[in-house]
Write a protein that holds these residues in place. Structure first.
Motif, mmCIF file in Angstrom:
data_model
loop_
_atom_site.group_PDB
_atom_site.id
_atom_site.type_symbol
_atom_site.label_atom_id
_atom_site.label_comp_id
_atom_site.label_asym_id
_atom_site.label_seq_id
_atom_site.Cartn_x
_atom_site.Cartn_y
_atom_site.Cartn_z
ATOM 1 N N ILE A 69 0.839 -1.207 0.000
ATOM 2 C CA ILE A 69 0.000 0.000 0.000
ATOM 3 C C ILE A 69 0.870 1.251 0.000
ATOM 4 O O ILE A 69 0.620 2.194 -0.748
ATOM 5 C CB ILE A 69 -0.962 -0.002 1.210
ATOM 6 N N ASN A 70 1.893 1.260 0.835
ATOM 7 C CA ASN A 70 2.748 2.449 0.946
ATOM 8 C C ASN A 70 3.549 2.722 -0.325
ATOM 9 O O ASN A 70 3.917 3.868 -0.587
ATOM 10 C CB ASN A 70 3.672 2.340 2.157
ATOM 11 N N LEU A 71 3.830 1.691 -1.100
ATOM 12 C CA LEU A 71 4.570 1.909 -2.341
ATOM 13 C C LEU A 71 3.795 2.803 -3.310
ATOM 14 O O LEU A 71 4.390 3.559 -4.075
ATOM 15 C CB LEU A 71 4.895 0.571 -3.012
ATOM 16 N N PHE A 72 2.469 2.750 -3.262
ATOM 17 C CA PHE A 72 1.682 3.600 -4.139
ATOM 18 C C PHE A 72 1.837 5.065 -3.747
ATOM 19 O O PHE A 72 1.843 5.948 -4.603
ATOM 20 C CB PHE A 72 0.204 3.200 -4.128
ATOM 21 N N ARG A 76 3.338 7.194 -7.528
ATOM 22 C CA ARG A 76 1.932 7.334 -7.922
ATOM 23 C C ARG A 76 1.607 6.630 -9.247
ATOM 24 O O ARG A 76 0.446 6.456 -9.569
ATOM 25 C CB ARG A 76 1.540 8.814 -8.006
ATOM 26 N N THR A 77 2.607 6.208 -9.995
ATOM 27 C CA THR A 77 2.319 5.474 -11.229
ATOM 28 C C THR A 77 1.820 4.066 -10.905
ATOM 29 O O THR A 77 1.158 3.450 -11.729
ATOM 30 C CB THR A 77 3.569 5.339 -12.128
ATOM 31 N N GLY A 78 2.173 3.573 -9.729
ATOM 32 C CA GLY A 78 1.768 2.242 -9.320
ATOM 33 C C GLY A 78 2.728 1.150 -9.768
ATOM 34 O O GLY A 78 2.539 -0.021 -9.431
ATOM 35 N N GLU A 79 3.771 1.535 -10.506
ATOM 36 C CA GLU A 79 4.698 0.537 -11.040
ATOM 37 C C GLU A 79 5.408 -0.237 -9.932
ATOM 38 O O GLU A 79 5.466 -1.473 -9.962
ATOM 39 C CB GLU A 79 5.725 1.201 -11.953
ATOM 40 N N LYS A 80 5.941 0.477 -8.941
ATOM 41 C CA LYS A 80 6.653 -0.199 -7.849
ATOM 42 C C LYS A 80 5.707 -1.086 -7.048
ATOM 43 O O LYS A 80 6.064 -2.191 -6.639
ATOM 44 C CB LYS A 80 7.315 0.826 -6.933
ATOM 45 N N GLN A 81 4.499 -0.599 -6.853
ATOM 46 C CA GLN A 81 3.500 -1.373 -6.121
ATOM 47 C C GLN A 81 3.177 -2.671 -6.872
ATOM 48 O O GLN A 81 3.117 -3.740 -6.274
ATOM 49 C CB GLN A 81 2.235 -0.534 -5.929
ATOM 50 N N LEU A 82 2.998 -2.571 -8.166
ATOM 51 C CA LEU A 82 2.702 -3.758 -8.967
ATOM 52 C C LEU A 82 3.851 -4.760 -8.937
ATOM 53 O O LEU A 82 3.635 -5.967 -8.802
ATOM 54 C CB LEU A 82 2.373 -3.369 -10.409
ATOM 55 N N LYS A 83 5.078 -4.252 -9.059
ATOM 56 C CA LYS A 83 6.243 -5.148 -9.031
ATOM 57 C C LYS A 83 6.341 -5.877 -7.697
ATOM 58 O O LYS A 83 6.605 -7.082 -7.653
ATOM 59 C CB LYS A 83 7.519 -4.360 -9.305
ATOM 60 N N LYS A 84 6.123 -5.147 -6.595
ATOM 61 C CA LYS A 84 6.204 -5.762 -5.266
ATOM 62 C C LYS A 84 5.067 -6.758 -5.075
ATOM 63 O O LYS A 84 5.258 -7.847 -4.523
ATOM 64 C CB LYS A 84 6.163 -4.686 -4.170
ATOM 65 N N THR A 85 3.876 -6.419 -5.558
ATOM 66 C CA THR A 85 2.735 -7.314 -5.442
ATOM 67 C C THR A 85 2.979 -8.596 -6.228
ATOM 68 O O THR A 85 2.667 -9.697 -5.754
ATOM 69 C CB THR A 85 1.443 -6.611 -5.925
ATOM 70 N N ILE A 86 3.563 -8.479 -7.401
ATOM 71 C CA ILE A 86 3.909 -9.661 -8.199
ATOM 72 C C ILE A 86 4.939 -10.510 -7.455
ATOM 73 O O ILE A 86 4.818 -11.734 -7.382
ATOM 74 C CB ILE A 86 4.415 -9.253 -9.601
ATOM 75 N N GLU A 87 5.943 -9.860 -6.887
ATOM 76 C CA GLU A 87 6.978 -10.579 -6.136
ATOM 77 C C GLU A 87 6.363 -11.353 -4.974
ATOM 78 O O GLU A 87 6.637 -12.541 -4.785
ATOM 79 C CB GLU A 87 8.009 -9.573 -5.608
ATOM 80 N N TYR A 88 5.515 -10.673 -4.192
ATOM 81 C CA TYR A 88 4.857 -11.348 -3.074
ATOM 82 C C TYR A 88 3.903 -12.434 -3.574
ATOM 83 O O TYR A 88 3.752 -13.480 -2.951
ATOM 84 C CB TYR A 88 4.105 -10.355 -2.193
#
Length: 126
Positions: A69-72, A76-88
């Protein structure tokens, strides 16, 4: 801007007020306070609660959920959040596959024991 009380959100998300206060304690929620000291939850907090519930349902722990959640907020593009979510997600899939293997072996063992016990019982009845 719409605000929600602790009672409203705990009822909507079927969780206790204590759980909401705990999420605030660990930094997952950040309500503001009225002049009388009552918590006021924003739409952002409501969205976070939805994401927390969804993450818990999928087997993520609170630290993982908080990080995603905090990565967003950071990106704000959401790219880092998506990458971390995929990793998890990959980690969770691997954990599930391991549990499935273990449960399959356990099932085979129980079926084998059941068959043995049924044979023993059948022999006793003769």
């Amino acid at each position: 801007m719409a605000f929600y009380t602790i009672r409203e959100l705990s009822k909507e998300f079927e969780m206790t007020p204590r759980t909401l206060r705990y999420y605030e304690e660990i930094g997952l929620l950040q309500p503001t306070y009225s002049e009388s000291g009552r918590r006021k939850y924003s739409q952002k907090d409501r969205t976070r609660l939805y994401l927390i519930q969804r993450g818990k349902h999928l087997g993520f722990n609170l630290q993982e959920i908080k990080e995603m959640i905090n990565l967003f907020t950071i990106d704000r593009t959401g790219e880092k959040q998506l990458k971390k979510t995929i990793e998890y997600g990959i980690q969770k899939i691997e954990e599930l596959e391991q549990k499935i293997k273990e449960l399959t072996l356990l099932k085979k063992e129980i079926v084998k024991m059941k068959s043995k016990f049924e044979r023993t019982l059948s022999e006793m009845e003769v």
